[in-house]
Write an enzyme that holds these catalytic residues in place. Sequence first.
Site: not given
Length: 402
Positions: A217, A233, A255-256, A284, A304, A344
């Site tokens: 970041r 996300f 975002d959800s 998304a 992300d 990730c």
Amino acid sequence: MSLSSTPSFAPLRLKKNEERRLRAGHLWVYSNEVDTAVTPLAGFEPGQPVEVQAHNGKPLGTGYINPHSLICARLVSRDPAHPLSDSLLVHRLKVALGLRERLYPGPFYRLVHGEGDGLPGLIVDRFGDVVVVQITTAGMERMKDGVIAALDKVLKPVGILLRNDTASRKLEELDSYVEPIGQVPEVIELSENGVRHLAPLLGGQKTGWFYDQQDNRARMFKYVRGARVLDVFSYVGGWGIQAAMHGAESVMCIDSSAPALEHAHAAAELNGIAERFSSLEGDAFEALKALRQERERFDVIVCDPPAFVKRRKDFKEGALAYRRINELAMSLLERDGILISCSCSHHMARESLAETLLAASRHLDRSLVFLEQGRQGPDHPVPPAIPETEYLKAFFSRVLPA
């Protein structure tokens, strides 16, 4: 229960030559590496302390076992003078704390990263005087009281939250539970890169915050001055809030989770950038398609996502998801745009993510160049003998017309 100061260790004998990976620095023993004729797995209890032995009976170190798991044992100490014990927990916590205090200006970081800090099965994230603990193995679960006592001794936190509700516990046949000890708020304020954020400890994802992206970041800041930024996300707005604080003209988070976006808006208010901050709740993939139909364009897009490749057998389907989401993101970039794309998923190798990004750009007839690459921060250490502990990849790319 915790281990006594002088625990007894049952022998766990390995087959011939199966100790080579351990001698090379790894900490895991697989069930098919055990000499079950000498030490039958049925004779062990989940979490039982063991002395791991080579095929000739020579000790390799101490750790714990779960006979019901594919990774049936984990080595914790190679030093016969300092075997697995409560005092070793305290020592390892102090060593881990020493590194973080050298690296970070305040008490906001991952304090223990499992194997990377010599404590397999244990994750500890620090939020000032509150710590969040994740125990992922039967051996560490058996030492839970010792872990709590060690944290009290080393940190003296006002609150400890056991977020033992991860899916990985099922592999160890462990129950799922969340247990606050002491004063644990539902939502806590933290500081990262000089920016104020809100982390939902009790109801959020994982431990409530993702410290592993802190350095990435910070790497973003030079790209966002005067830019329209889209954070996909976003969760509670880690990337987006920091982009706004470092000069972005506007930021939109997707975002959800409605509660996650509420925390993002609250953090925008805390930081005084609410007028430049907006959000879009929803899936998304669908949200990006809708923005594309509306002919929206952004200068910088951060993508992300959660792990799309959780198991090796999911690779083909997961790689396709990474390509789809990054292709959608690229289609929303200005002619000269910046894409920050992350994964990730341990099973999505860095080279595979790079190939996926290239394929997405070519399908759109765009030119792609990599400017920088990132990984997990130094509070998520990676032992070189245990490649499984390295999982986070970040590509900072410039996307141009072909």
